[in-house]
Design an enzyme around this catalytic site. Structure first.
Site, mmCIF file in Angstrom:
data_model
loop_
_atom_site.group_PDB
_atom_site.id
_atom_site.type_symbol
_atom_site.label_atom_id
_atom_site.label_comp_id
_atom_site.label_asym_id
_atom_site.label_seq_id
_atom_site.Cartn_x
_atom_site.Cartn_y
_atom_site.Cartn_z
ATOM 1 C CE LYS A 13 5.724 46.629 29.795
ATOM 2 N NZ LYS A 13 6.964 46.839 29.023
ATOM 3 N NE ARG A 88 5.055 53.010 29.955
ATOM 4 C CZ ARG A 88 4.659 51.965 29.231
ATOM 5 N NH1 ARG A 88 3.523 51.377 29.458
ATOM 6 N NH2 ARG A 88 5.443 51.529 28.282
ATOM 7 N NE ARG A 127 7.169 45.370 19.850
ATOM 8 C CZ ARG A 127 7.095 45.991 21.026
ATOM 9 N NH1 ARG A 127 6.636 45.342 22.077
ATOM 10 N NH2 ARG A 127 7.500 47.223 21.134
ATOM 11 N NE ARG A 160 4.561 49.075 19.905
ATOM 12 C CZ ARG A 160 4.648 48.847 21.210
ATOM 13 N NH1 ARG A 160 4.189 47.709 21.713
ATOM 14 N NH2 ARG A 160 5.187 49.734 22.014
ATOM 15 N NE ARG A 171 8.856 52.140 23.485
ATOM 16 C CZ ARG A 171 8.714 51.052 22.736
ATOM 17 N NH1 ARG A 171 9.156 51.050 21.492
ATOM 18 N NH2 ARG A 171 8.136 49.992 23.223
HETATM 19 P P1 AP5 Z 1 6.641 42.289 24.146
HETATM 20 O O1 AP5 Z 1 5.885 41.227 24.860
HETATM 21 O O2 AP5 Z 1 5.966 43.004 23.041
HETATM 22 O O3 AP5 Z 1 7.249 43.307 25.204
HETATM 23 P P2 AP5 Z 1 6.580 44.458 26.073
HETATM 24 O O4 AP5 Z 1 7.257 44.424 27.401
HETATM 25 O O5 AP5 Z 1 5.093 44.357 26.045
HETATM 26 O O6 AP5 Z 1 7.107 45.709 25.253
HETATM 27 P P3 AP5 Z 1 6.352 47.023 24.778
HETATM 28 O O7 AP5 Z 1 7.242 47.682 23.780
HETATM 29 O O8 AP5 Z 1 4.951 46.726 24.391
HETATM 30 O O9 AP5 Z 1 6.386 47.819 26.076
HETATM 31 P P4 AP5 Z 1 6.263 49.299 26.228
HETATM 32 O O10 AP5 Z 1 6.123 49.309 27.688
HETATM 33 O O11 AP5 Z 1 7.356 50.122 25.691
HETATM 34 O O12 AP5 Z 1 5.042 49.673 25.274
HETATM 35 P P5 AP5 Z 1 3.484 49.932 25.568
HETATM 36 O O13 AP5 Z 1 2.724 49.404 24.445
HETATM 37 O O14 AP5 Z 1 3.152 49.499 26.938
HETATM 38 O O15 AP5 Z 1 8.016 41.650 23.624
HETATM 39 C C1 AP5 Z 1 8.930 42.408 22.848
HETATM 40 C C2 AP5 Z 1 9.466 41.555 21.666
HETATM 41 O O16 AP5 Z 1 10.279 40.503 22.183
HETATM 42 C C3 AP5 Z 1 8.353 40.871 20.857
HETATM 43 O O17 AP5 Z 1 8.750 40.801 19.511
HETATM 44 C C4 AP5 Z 1 8.272 39.472 21.468
HETATM 45 O O18 AP5 Z 1 7.790 38.517 20.534
HETATM 46 C C5 AP5 Z 1 9.726 39.211 21.856
HETATM 47 N N1 AP5 Z 1 9.858 38.411 23.066
HETATM 48 C C6 AP5 Z 1 9.047 38.397 24.164
HETATM 49 N N2 AP5 Z 1 9.508 37.552 25.099
HETATM 50 C C7 AP5 Z 1 10.646 37.019 24.583
HETATM 51 C C8 AP5 Z 1 11.600 36.073 25.085
HETATM 52 N N3 AP5 Z 1 11.490 35.529 26.321
HETATM 53 N N4 AP5 Z 1 12.667 35.784 24.304
HETATM 54 C C9 AP5 Z 1 12.813 36.336 23.070
HETATM 55 N N5 AP5 Z 1 11.939 37.227 22.541
HETATM 56 C C10 AP5 Z 1 10.878 37.571 23.290
HETATM 57 O O19 AP5 Z 1 3.463 51.508 25.516
HETATM 58 C C11 AP5 Z 1 3.709 52.221 24.327
HETATM 59 C C12 AP5 Z 1 3.607 53.709 24.589
HETATM 60 O O20 AP5 Z 1 2.284 54.051 25.026
HETATM 61 C C13 AP5 Z 1 4.534 54.245 25.691
HETATM 62 O O21 AP5 Z 1 5.823 54.524 25.191
HETATM 63 C C14 AP5 Z 1 3.751 55.488 26.123
HETATM 64 O O22 AP5 Z 1 3.949 56.538 25.224
HETATM 65 C C15 AP5 Z 1 2.315 55.050 26.016
HETATM 66 N N6 AP5 Z 1 1.808 54.483 27.292
HETATM 67 C C16 AP5 Z 1 1.348 53.209 27.495
HETATM 68 N N7 AP5 Z 1 0.964 53.030 28.768
HETATM 69 C C17 AP5 Z 1 1.177 54.226 29.402
HETATM 70 C C18 AP5 Z 1 1.001 54.675 30.732
HETATM 71 N N8 AP5 Z 1 0.530 53.857 31.692
HETATM 72 N N9 AP5 Z 1 1.338 55.942 31.012
HETATM 73 C C19 AP5 Z 1 1.806 56.772 30.070
HETATM 74 N N10 AP5 Z 1 2.019 56.417 28.793
HETATM 75 C C20 AP5 Z 1 1.704 55.148 28.454
HETATM 76 MG MG MG Z 2 3.553 45.526 25.175
#
Ligand code: AP5
Ligand code: MG
Ligand code: ZN
Length: 213
Positions: A13, A88, A127, A160, A171
């Protein structure tokens, strides 16, 4: 253009949202990035959010919703935005819906980046993230030009805290229980589009821009 990115943790994402934001010149808004910034600065919000994030749980809606609504009310959002990691939960989606409808606007697309759980755990261990500007890398797939240094802003890259295998599994559980129902929610609104997130990131991006054209 108002876009929501949906998908499991690690689906890509953030990677795709950043490319969309650059191409269409709209802000990339990630609630995860906002929380991590606050953790790094040691704010009250950051300390509260960290308790949940470290366990792979969602931060409570009361904390999350206000931050997001304040952010999308800023002037740089007047031409649209790409939301990454919000909504979410169904209650978050309903609050967003209400706020946008009150402005006489709507979400144009909810893009579901589809990646099976098996692929996710492998991705997460490689990552590396820039906490300063939000850029994301992968040590094998998307390495930075210089090891450990962000291409965009020159700051240090880190792993991270929530990318440990056990936390990633939590997660994924939380995703399936609390976030996946949004796929139905946005299908009913007629704005859901699904792309195969297992392709190379450039091909995923091409699939997305084709949808948006
Ligand atoms: P990446 O682009 O980083 O993936 P992502 O979908 O953004 O993954 P996240 O881990 O950031 O998502 P998340 O939803 O768990 O975390 P968030 O920060 O939102 O890609 C992943 C890896 O793969 C990278 O190394 C990238 O380089 C690689 N990659 C990408 N595309 C690729 C491809 N096509 N092929 C190969 N490799 C690839 O949330 C973190 C925490 O915050 C949550 O757990 C929660 O506690 C809190 N939080 C955030 N938002 C909310 C909310 N709205 N409500 C409640 N809690 C929340
Ligand atoms: Mg992300
Ligand atoms: Zn950076």
């Amino acid at each position: 253009m108002k876009i929501i990115m949906l998908g499991a943790p690690g689906a890509g994402k953030g990677t795709q949202a950043q490319m969309i934001a650059d191409k269409y010149d709209i802000p990339h808004i990630s609630t995860g990035d906002i929380f991590r910034e606050n953790v790094k600065k040691g704010t009250e919000l950051g300390m509260e959010a960290k308790k949940y994030m470290d366990q792979g749980l969602l931060v409570p809606d009361e904390l999350t919703v206000k931050i997001l609504l304040d952010r999308v009310a800023k002037p740089d959002c007047k031409n649209g935005y790409v939301l990454d990691g919000f909504p979410r939960t169904i209650p978050q989606a309903e609050v967003l819906d209400k706020a946008i409808t009150e402005l006489g606007e709507k979400i144009d697309y909810a893009i579901n980046v589809d990646v099976p759980d098996e692929n996710i755990i492998r991705r997460m261990s490689g990552r590396r993230a820039c906490l300063a500007c939000g850029a994301t890398y992968h040590i094998e797939h998307i390495p930075p030009k210089q090891e450990g240094i962000c291409d965009k802003c020159g700051k240090e890259l880190v792993q991270r805290d929530d990318d440990k295998e056990e936390t990633v599994k939590n997660r994924l559980d939380v995703y399936h229980k609390q976030t996946q129902p949004l796929i139905d929610f946005y299908t009913k609104q007629g704005v859901l589009r699904t792309v195969d997130g297992t392709m190379d990131m450039k091909d995923v991006f091409t699939a997305i821009t084709t949808l948006l054209a």
